[in-house]
Every structure is written in structure tokens, then in C-alpha cells.
Design an enzyme around this catalytic site. Sequence first.
Site, PDB file in Angstrom:
ATOM      1  CB  ALA A  79      -0.914   0.009   1.219  1.00  0.00           C
ATOM      2  CB  THR A 121      10.223   2.540  -5.921  1.00  0.00           C
ATOM      3  OG1 THR A 121      10.597   3.045  -7.199  1.00  0.00           O
ATOM      4  CG2 THR A 121      10.378   3.663  -4.903  1.00  0.00           C
ATOM      5  CG  ASP A 122      13.737   1.940  -9.994  1.00  0.00           C
ATOM      6  OD1 ASP A 122      12.758   2.661  -9.693  1.00  0.00           O
ATOM      7  OD2 ASP A 122      13.970   1.579 -11.168  1.00  0.00           O
ATOM      8  CD  GLU A 123      10.240   6.755  -9.116  1.00  0.00           C
ATOM      9  OE1 GLU A 123      10.075   7.842  -8.528  1.00  0.00           O
ATOM     10  OE2 GLU A 123       9.457   6.305  -9.955  1.00  0.00           O
ATOM     11  CE1 TYR A 148       5.835   6.133  -4.767  1.00  0.00           C
ATOM     12  CE2 TYR A 148       7.541   6.418  -6.432  1.00  0.00           C
ATOM     13  CZ  TYR A 148       6.736   5.591  -5.668  1.00  0.00           C
ATOM     14  OH  TYR A 148       6.840   4.221  -5.793  1.00  0.00           O
ATOM     15  CE  LYS A 152       7.428   2.805  -1.760  1.00  0.00           C
ATOM     16  NZ  LYS A 152       6.360   1.901  -1.242  1.00  0.00           N
ATOM     17  CB  ILE A 189       2.670   1.482 -20.396  1.00  0.00           C
ATOM     18  CG1 ILE A 189       4.166   1.606 -20.725  1.00  0.00           C
ATOM     19  CG2 ILE A 189       1.996   0.392 -21.236  1.00  0.00           C
ATOM     20  CD1 ILE A 189       4.992   0.347 -20.533  1.00  0.00           C
ATOM     21  CG  LEU A 204       7.865  11.683 -25.445  1.00  0.00           C
ATOM     22  CD1 LEU A 204       7.935  10.322 -24.761  1.00  0.00           C
ATOM     23  CD2 LEU A 204       8.562  11.616 -26.803  1.00  0.00           C
TER      24      LEU A 204
HETATM   25  P1  NAD Z   1      -1.191   1.744  -6.913  1.00  0.00           P
HETATM   26  O1  NAD Z   1      -1.290   3.215  -6.702  1.00  0.00           O
HETATM   27  O2  NAD Z   1      -1.729   1.143  -8.163  1.00  0.00           O
HETATM   28  O3  NAD Z   1      -1.902   0.981  -5.697  1.00  0.00           O
HETATM   29  C1  NAD Z   1      -1.774   1.388  -4.369  1.00  0.00           C
HETATM   30  C2  NAD Z   1      -2.863   0.706  -3.554  1.00  0.00           C
HETATM   31  O4  NAD Z   1      -2.705   1.084  -2.170  1.00  0.00           O
HETATM   32  C3  NAD Z   1      -4.287   1.112  -3.964  1.00  0.00           C
HETATM   33  O5  NAD Z   1      -5.119  -0.021  -4.022  1.00  0.00           O
HETATM   34  C4  NAD Z   1      -4.726   2.047  -2.840  1.00  0.00           C
HETATM   35  O6  NAD Z   1      -6.124   2.039  -2.618  1.00  0.00           O
HETATM   36  C5  NAD Z   1      -3.950   1.483  -1.653  1.00  0.00           C
HETATM   37  N1  NAD Z   1      -3.734   2.486  -0.593  1.00  0.00           N
HETATM   38  C6  NAD Z   1      -3.273   3.757  -0.744  1.00  0.00           C
HETATM   39  N2  NAD Z   1      -3.231   4.374   0.448  1.00  0.00           N
HETATM   40  C7  NAD Z   1      -3.651   3.466   1.371  1.00  0.00           C
HETATM   41  C8  NAD Z   1      -3.814   3.506   2.782  1.00  0.00           C
HETATM   42  N3  NAD Z   1      -3.525   4.618   3.486  1.00  0.00           N
HETATM   43  N4  NAD Z   1      -4.264   2.399   3.423  1.00  0.00           N
HETATM   44  C9  NAD Z   1      -4.568   1.284   2.719  1.00  0.00           C
HETATM   45  N5  NAD Z   1      -4.442   1.190   1.385  1.00  0.00           N
HETATM   46  C10 NAD Z   1      -3.982   2.273   0.721  1.00  0.00           C
HETATM   47  O7  NAD Z   1       0.355   1.407  -6.733  1.00  0.00           O
HETATM   48  P2  NAD Z   1       1.265   0.308  -7.433  1.00  0.00           P
HETATM   49  O8  NAD Z   1       1.826   0.873  -8.676  1.00  0.00           O
HETATM   50  O9  NAD Z   1       0.540  -0.980  -7.452  1.00  0.00           O
HETATM   51  O10 NAD Z   1       2.453   0.217  -6.364  1.00  0.00           O
HETATM   52  C11 NAD Z   1       2.404  -0.698  -5.287  1.00  0.00           C
HETATM   53  C12 NAD Z   1       3.696  -0.620  -4.510  1.00  0.00           C
HETATM   54  O11 NAD Z   1       4.788  -0.923  -5.357  1.00  0.00           O
HETATM   55  C13 NAD Z   1       3.983   0.766  -3.941  1.00  0.00           C
HETATM   56  O12 NAD Z   1       4.564   0.599  -2.666  1.00  0.00           O
HETATM   57  C14 NAD Z   1       4.985   1.372  -4.903  1.00  0.00           C
HETATM   58  O13 NAD Z   1       5.810   2.307  -4.269  1.00  0.00           O
HETATM   59  C15 NAD Z   1       5.756   0.126  -5.316  1.00  0.00           C
HETATM   60  N6  NAD Z   1       6.405   0.165  -6.634  1.00  0.00           N
HETATM   61  C16 NAD Z   1       5.677   0.484  -7.750  1.00  0.00           C
HETATM   62  C17 NAD Z   1       6.284   0.436  -9.007  1.00  0.00           C
HETATM   63  C18 NAD Z   1       5.504   0.733 -10.279  1.00  0.00           C
HETATM   64  O14 NAD Z   1       6.078   0.697 -11.361  1.00  0.00           O
HETATM   65  N7  NAD Z   1       4.214   1.007 -10.213  1.00  0.00           N
HETATM   66  C19 NAD Z   1       7.628   0.082  -9.111  1.00  0.00           C
HETATM   67  C20 NAD Z   1       8.341  -0.224  -7.941  1.00  0.00           C
HETATM   68  C21 NAD Z   1       7.719  -0.187  -6.729  1.00  0.00           C
HETATM   69  O1  TDX Z   2       1.990  10.781 -20.125  1.00  0.00           O
HETATM   70  C1  TDX Z   2       3.133  10.541 -19.732  1.00  0.00           C
HETATM   71  N1  TDX Z   2       4.186  10.783 -20.566  1.00  0.00           N
HETATM   72  C2  TDX Z   2       5.480  10.539 -20.216  1.00  0.00           C
HETATM   73  O2  TDX Z   2       6.392  10.779 -21.018  1.00  0.00           O
HETATM   74  C3  TDX Z   2       3.414   9.978 -18.418  1.00  0.00           C
HETATM   75  C4  TDX Z   2       2.266   9.693 -17.473  1.00  0.00           C
HETATM   76  C5  TDX Z   2       4.722   9.724 -18.085  1.00  0.00           C
HETATM   77  N2  TDX Z   2       5.736   9.996 -18.939  1.00  0.00           N
HETATM   78  C6  TDX Z   2       7.120   9.643 -18.567  1.00  0.00           C
HETATM   79  C7  TDX Z   2       7.563  10.014 -17.179  1.00  0.00           C
HETATM   80  C8  TDX Z   2       8.549   8.905 -16.842  1.00  0.00           C
HETATM   81  O3  TDX Z   2       9.817   9.198 -17.381  1.00  0.00           O
HETATM   82  O4  TDX Z   2       7.147   8.213 -18.594  1.00  0.00           O
HETATM   83  C9  TDX Z   2       7.984   7.688 -17.560  1.00  0.00           C
HETATM   84  C10 TDX Z   2       7.159   6.776 -16.654  1.00  0.00           C
HETATM   85  O5  TDX Z   2       6.237   7.586 -15.950  1.00  0.00           O
HETATM   86  P1  TDX Z   2       5.282   6.994 -14.794  1.00  0.00           P
HETATM   87  O6  TDX Z   2       4.443   5.906 -15.367  1.00  0.00           O
HETATM   88  O7  TDX Z   2       4.607   8.145 -14.147  1.00  0.00           O
HETATM   89  O8  TDX Z   2       6.318   6.264 -13.839  1.00  0.00           O
HETATM   90  P2  TDX Z   2       7.584   6.778 -12.976  1.00  0.00           P
HETATM   91  O9  TDX Z   2       7.478   8.204 -12.607  1.00  0.00           O
HETATM   92  O10 TDX Z   2       8.821   6.308 -13.678  1.00  0.00           O
HETATM   93  O11 TDX Z   2       7.355   5.899 -11.629  1.00  0.00           O
HETATM   94  C11 TDX Z   2       6.913   4.533 -11.713  1.00  0.00           C
HETATM   95  O12 TDX Z   2       7.967   3.631 -11.512  1.00  0.00           O
HETATM   96  C12 TDX Z   2       8.534   3.570 -10.223  1.00  0.00           C
HETATM   97  C13 TDX Z   2       5.797   4.266 -10.702  1.00  0.00           C
HETATM   98  O13 TDX Z   2       4.736   5.176 -10.918  1.00  0.00           O
HETATM   99  C14 TDX Z   2       6.319   4.357  -9.297  1.00  0.00           C
HETATM  100  O14 TDX Z   2       5.310   3.990  -8.370  1.00  0.00           O
HETATM  101  C15 TDX Z   2       7.482   3.413  -9.146  1.00  0.00           C
HETATM  102  O15 TDX Z   2       8.066   3.545  -7.877  1.00  0.00           O
END
Ligand code: NAD
Ligand code: TDX
Length: 332
Positions: A79, A121-123, A148, A152, A189, A204
Amino acid sequence: MRILITGGAGFIGSNFVHYIYNNRPDYHITVLDKLTYAGNLKNIEGLSKDRVNFIKGDICDQSLVEEIVSKVEAVIHFAAESHNDNSLSNPWPFIQTNIVGTYTILEAVKKFDKRLHHISTDEVYGDLELNDPNKFTNTTPYNPSSPYSSSKASSDMLVRAWVRSFKVKATISNCSNNYGPYQHVEKFIPRQITEILEGRKPKLYGNGQNVRDWIHTEDHSSAVLTILEKGTIGETYLIGARGEKNNQQVIELILELMNKPTNYYERVNDRPGHDLRYAIDASKLINELHWQAKYTDFRSGLKSVINWYTKNEAWWKPDKHKTEAKYKELGR
Ligand code: NAD
Ligand code: TDX
């Protein structure tokens, strides 16, 4: 084995729920999710109630968290507030959920002596130059750029401190950018696929040269389960699948796979503080825990995700208009 999955109605959490449901029939899953704009119960519908129990609630709610944690053997903590652009507009929910929420989970696993796996996350490592031969490893210094990623990073630091000071049995994983089904249309994506499906051009940011290291969410799930079952307490594992691509390349590939000219996109305002490049060295996870990514063909992975969004318009349509209205205000 009874496990708690926080954030199990979100993108990666729900994919993990399905992964465990399909691969560990002896696990009982409790999902705790607040159902923010990013959570969707449809992501986990159709699963047997005998094996999956859903609780709507906040990870910052100490008594609720304690009650649930006392009844499970392990917590897998997904979460979070997860979108960088949102964190730039309003950081507060990121501070609350990502930092205070993780603190609340840590206090509960400490109190009841339960196993925790924290998803990060790698961020947290900041960004790399395009020509830097090094990738992120678990010894790379933390250097987060956005509200963000700094929230994290803070949560990771809390986990490390609770391991050292209170002997909490926790592991951490830092994964790169995920793609797959059930990802919110605010993310890169799904946004581009659904823009094309709605007859508009992909968007973009800036010059499009920013690099992300893409991994299929199914590989993220298998890595997390590997760490949960075989990882060493106190350790941090980086998860990645050698998927580096710049954003322009990804948009061009989406356009090609959706039968559009590869120059059918528009450039929009850049994200303030936009990280340039992420790249993961996952050799610790591969060498020590013998994990391997399976979905390394990005082209075919992307094709199946495009098919998923094409077939599941009813899933994404309700969020699309609101999401685009927010982007329009930002000029992105
Ligand atoms: P997401 O935003 O799609 O989902 C987050 C979920 O957490 C949602 O279902 C939301 O309702 C729930 N949530 C938010 N606040 C809450 C709270 N206070 N209590 C209970 N539930 C709550 O996120 P995601 O992309 O699935 O990411 C999940 C995890 O993976 C995160 O910790 C994120 O930092 C990490 N992560 C994401 C990516 C990525 O590419 N999306 C990459 C690396 C790590
Ligand atoms: O419309 C867009 N056009 C665009 O060029 C959006 C929404 C994003 N971007 C770029 C920004 C980033 O360089 O694309 C790349 C990916 O963007 P996001 O999907 O917002 O991801 P990012 O910011 O890289 O973070 C994601 O990966 C690490 C997840 O959202 C995080 O939760 C995770 O920790």
C-alpha cells in the site's frame, strides 16, 4: 500460511494476490486496502472467499492494523501513494500513507513478532546519467528526487531502523518500473494505450530521452514471493529484468503494435525534477536466491498489455476522463 497483503486492490498488489492465489493454494490471503482513487475491487473479484478476505481500511489505523496483523504470519506491504505527478501537486497523502502508514505496520509487526516484506522502488536511489556504466545496487546511496520517492526512501529507512533496533523480521525490495494488467490510466504505458484507443495522440514528456527499466508485474510478483520464502532477514534486494528503454522508444513501439504511424504522438510539458534514468542490477537476487525473470520479451509483453486494455475498456473508462482533466490543467 496466513498472509496480509496491504494495497492488494491496486496495480501491483492485485497482481500479487492473483499470483499467490494461483501458485500457493495453501496460503490464505487477507487484503487491507483503503480503496483510494487507485484501488479497485474489480482487480481481485471472482476469487474464492474461503481463500481471500477483503478488508476496506487505512494502514494508518493502528487498532485495525494490529487486529489484522495479530492473526496472520506475514505481511507483504504494497500500500502506498504511488504516482510522482500527484506527489508534485499534493505531497501530503504521500507523507501520511507512505511514511506514517509504514510506521504503523512496523509497530504492529514488532508488537506481534511477525514477518514483514516491504515493497519499495528503485527511485529511492535518484537517477543515473544516460552513459553511466553503473546500475543501482543495494549499496548505492539513497538520493531521492520527488516527494513520492523521498517518502518511499523514508519508509525504507524506518524498516531498516526497526530491523536493527527492535529485531523486526523484515526484508525490503526495490523494484523498477512495472507494466501489466490493472495499472491505472494515470501511468505512462496505460495512458498512451488508452489515448490511442480514444482516438488521441500519446503524450511524451519533454524530449522523451528519459530511461525506465521495465519489468512485467508477473516477474515482480515471483521475485517478491522468492524473497518472502528464501530471503535473509534485514536484507534489501533489487528487482529488475534488464528492461531499459527510453520513453520515446516505448511510445513508438506502442504505436507500431497498434498500427499507427510511429510519429503519431505529441510532446507535452516535462515533469519538474524529472529523473533521467533508472537501471537495476539484480545480481544479488539472482545469485543468492536463484530468481530469474520470465517475461523478458518487452515487445510481446507490451502486445498482451495492449490487448488487455483493448478488451477491458469497462475497467479503465470510468477513470480516464478525470485523469486527463488533471493532466490538462498541468499542460501534460
Ligand atoms: P497503486 O497506486 O496502483 O496501488 C496502491 C494501492 O494502495 C491502492 O489499491 C490504494 O487504494 C492502496 N492504498 C493507498 N493508500 C492506502 C492507505 N492509506 N491504506 C490502505 N491502502 C492504501 O500502486 P502500485 O503501482 O501498485 O504500487 C504498489 C507498490 O509498489 C507501492 O509501494 C509502490 O511504491 C511500489 N512500486 C511500484 C512500481 C511501479 O512501477 N508502479 C515500481 C516499484 C515499486
Ligand atoms: O503521459 C506521460 N508521458 C510521459 O512521457 C506519463 C504519465 C509519463 N511519462 C514519462 C515520465 C517517466 O519518465 O514516462 C515515464 C514513466 O512515468 P510513470 O508511469 O509516471 O512512472 P515513474 O514516474 O517512472 O514511476 C513509476 O515507476 C517507479 C511508478 O509510478 C512508481 O510507483 C514506481 O516507484
